[in-house]
Design a protein around this motif. Structure first.
Motif, PDB file in Angstrom:
ATOM      1  N   MET A 197       0.668  -1.035   0.132  1.00 41.97           N
ATOM      2  CA  MET A 197       0.122  -0.044  -0.072  1.00 41.97           C
ATOM      3  C   MET A 197       0.849   0.944   0.097  1.00 41.97           C
ATOM      4  N   LEU A 198       2.097   1.145   0.436  1.00 45.62           N
ATOM      5  CA  LEU A 198       3.189   2.384   0.295  1.00 45.62           C
ATOM      6  C   LEU A 198       4.601   1.601   0.117  1.00 45.62           C
ATOM      7  N   GLY A 212      -1.124   7.528  14.058  1.00 50.49           N
ATOM      8  CA  GLY A 212      -0.914   8.456  12.705  1.00 50.49           C
ATOM      9  C   GLY A 212       0.296   8.224  12.185  1.00 50.49           C
ATOM     10  N   TYR A 213       1.223   7.289  12.541  1.00 48.48           N
ATOM     11  CA  TYR A 213       2.414   7.326  11.730  1.00 48.48           C
ATOM     12  C   TYR A 213       2.292   6.921  10.233  1.00 48.48           C
ATOM     13  N   TYR A 214       1.834   5.863   9.929  1.00 45.05           N
ATOM     14  CA  TYR A 214       1.754   5.354   8.687  1.00 45.05           C
ATOM     15  C   TYR A 214       0.400   5.926   8.128  1.00 45.05           C
ATOM     16  N   ASP A 215       0.490   6.873   7.058  1.00 47.80           N
ATOM     17  CA  ASP A 215      -0.518   7.669   6.621  1.00 47.80           C
ATOM     18  C   ASP A 215      -0.968   7.342   5.539  1.00 47.80           C
ATOM     19  N   THR A 216      -1.994   6.130   5.155  1.00 44.14           N
ATOM     20  CA  THR A 216      -2.456   5.887   3.913  1.00 44.14           C
ATOM     21  C   THR A 216      -3.883   5.914   3.837  1.00 44.14           C
ATOM     22  N   LEU A 255      -5.607   3.048   5.662  1.00 40.64           N
ATOM     23  CA  LEU A 255      -5.697   2.798   7.082  1.00 40.64           C
ATOM     24  C   LEU A 255      -6.801   3.933   7.500  1.00 40.64           C
ATOM     25  N   LYS A 256      -7.050   4.980   6.558  1.00 43.06           N
ATOM     26  CA  LYS A 256      -8.132   5.973   6.832  1.00 43.06           C
ATOM     27  C   LYS A 256      -9.499   5.264   6.534  1.00 43.06           C
ATOM     28  N   ASP A 257      -9.551   4.161   5.894  1.00 44.49           N
ATOM     29  CA  ASP A 257     -11.048   3.645   5.481  1.00 44.49           C
ATOM     30  C   ASP A 257     -10.749   1.995   5.884  1.00 44.49           C
ATOM     31  N   ILE A 258     -10.432   1.871   7.336  1.00 46.04           N
ATOM     32  CA  ILE A 258      -9.823   0.788   8.092  1.00 46.04           C
ATOM     33  C   ILE A 258     -11.019  -0.276   7.751  1.00 46.04           C
TER      34      ILE A 258
END
Lengths: 296, 296
Positions: A147-148, B252-256, B259-262
């Protein structure tokens, strides 16, 4: 055939011209300040040298997923002037050659796979332990993005009861980078890794933290070899300690020929700290030829 | 086109005939006793059905690395009659079709990637949490083997101070399988997961252990989606608890975007517990067509 190579770090930018054998013919290093100051001299360096492509192995986080709307951008870095800076397009425009991009640690992994100690393998973990901790991963013969890109320096560890110092990571109170990076060693012991070389208790704790993380990487990725680079790993006394602790944690569970020959399984980087730059040469070469399917 | 599919488990063997759409047309389940007893009726089941290839997704550890001298053998399993048994050759000889082989969890991962919730993705983690805990990994569009295959159920976790029960794993005193598998739940609480459905403290602890492991998988593999299957994950109340804890650990570290749409990132298995068998169908299909380069 000539390729440009850029190993972009938060402190310095290393530029080189190299050929397809990984040989570096010319190099230049400048400090990393702002894009406005740092980009033009790099473009000048690469111009008129007859390079067929440019490879960039950069500090991150960085969007390396082709097809993504933010492809090529440095993401949410604490180096504020570089936040959301597109590091690919200015070079493409100025040099008019294909540009390959990956993380610094994926670059180092690729360098070791192409020219170094992991030649011929298809699943490899490269871990740098220095100012930060980061991992490059080759999986099924390609650098891993997902994903990244992996951020394996931030895996959770069990804090030793003998370690009162705590984590230096602003995000995590028990991650590897917070507990085992160069700055965490300095914070805990009040001196740099180099100055602490003859203090066994420093390396006892450090090797335990590294072994915990390696054990988890081994069970998760099943790499055929693990390469440890970066400033902290110049303390070579760490290697036998790490190997011994990994075998103790494994406790005979994962039973493979590689773990039975652990001196050749967990190994130092082999390219005199040029693995990142040499990987960038190869990223350039791949940009010329490779179709990189991000989707199955 | 018809394919044979075998999901080989330590307790039972599930055999099926399916087509290239993943549709299962016929199935048979028999108990796993000894190779001498269990193999002949399976061979009989597949014979004369016009299958073009057979796919096997088996319990392990198993040597799935093509070209290895022990390819096809179940390795050091506690199921003694199956130790070092070659599960591929008898089928090849009796059925005279190509045979594809992978682990049960890689099979399930492939099922979800081909027919289920991970269709179109190229980096996926499938985790089963049941009697044991195991992970199947798709990396760069292929199932991951590396030096053997992932054994990600055995990653180290931080034991909760509220958990006096200890590990049920004979190898590790703090691994995920030892702390979060079905048998470890039974040992800790004196009842099965099903019987404990309305005891929030059970799922509070369980979801913490699962979230710790997922956090490490995410940082190490950077999967585009994580699929959780297996008996314990039939406790659907776990999903929101796991998602919340992963976000808390990530801080908040891995910002993708993922993850925002977990809710769409950490998801249940989608194929009604047929993911392993359907993956085995696809393993058969791939055995017909795929050149699988184990070396770069």
């Amino acid at each position: 055939m000539l390729f440009g190579a850029l190993e972009a770090g938060g402190t310095k930018m290393c530029c080189a011209i190299g050929d397809e054998t990984g040989k570096i013919l010319e190099r230049m290093t400048i400090p990393t300040t702002t894009p406005a100051e740092t980009m033009p001299p790099m473009i000048d360096f690469f111009k008129g040298k007859g390079i067929q492509a440019l490879g960039i192995a950069t500090f991150g986080p960085v969007d390396v997923v082709k097809g993504s709307p933010t492809y090529g951008r440095i993401l949410n870095t604490p180096k504020i002037p570089w936040q959301f800076f597109d590091i690919v397009t200015p070079f493409e425009k100025a040099l008019n050659v294909p540009v390959g991009l990956d993380t610094d640690v994926n670059g180092s992994c690729l360098g070791e796979v192409t020219y170094g100690t992991a030649k011929g393998l298809n699943c490899v973990l490269y871990l740098t332990i220095g100012t930060g901790i980061g991992a490059g991963v080759l999986a099924n013969g390609r650098l891993l993005h997902g994903m990244l890109h992996p951020e394996a320096g931030h895996v959770k560890l069990k804090i030793s009861p003998k370690d009162p110092a705590g984590s230096v990571c602003p995000f995590h109170d028990d991650c590897m980078e917070g507990l085992a990076s160069g700055p965490s060693i300095e914070k805990r012991w009040g001196a740099s890794a180099k100055e602490l070389a003859d203090r066994p208790e420093v390396w006892e704790l450090e090797s335990d933290y590294i072994a915990q993380a390696l054990m988890n990487y081994i069970y998760t990725l099943s790499p055929q070899r693990i390469i440890l680079g970066g400033g902290v790993m110049h303390q070579e006394q760490l290697f036998p300690m790490i190997r011994e602790k990994v075998l103790a944690y494994n406790n005979g569970y994962y039973d493979t020929p590689q773990l039975k020959d652990i001196d050749h399984y967990i190994v130092p980087a082999s390219l005199n700290d040029d693995q990142g730059l040499m990987g960038a040469i190869r990223l350039g070469e791949l940009a010329l030829t490779e179709v990189r399917p991000e989707i199955l």
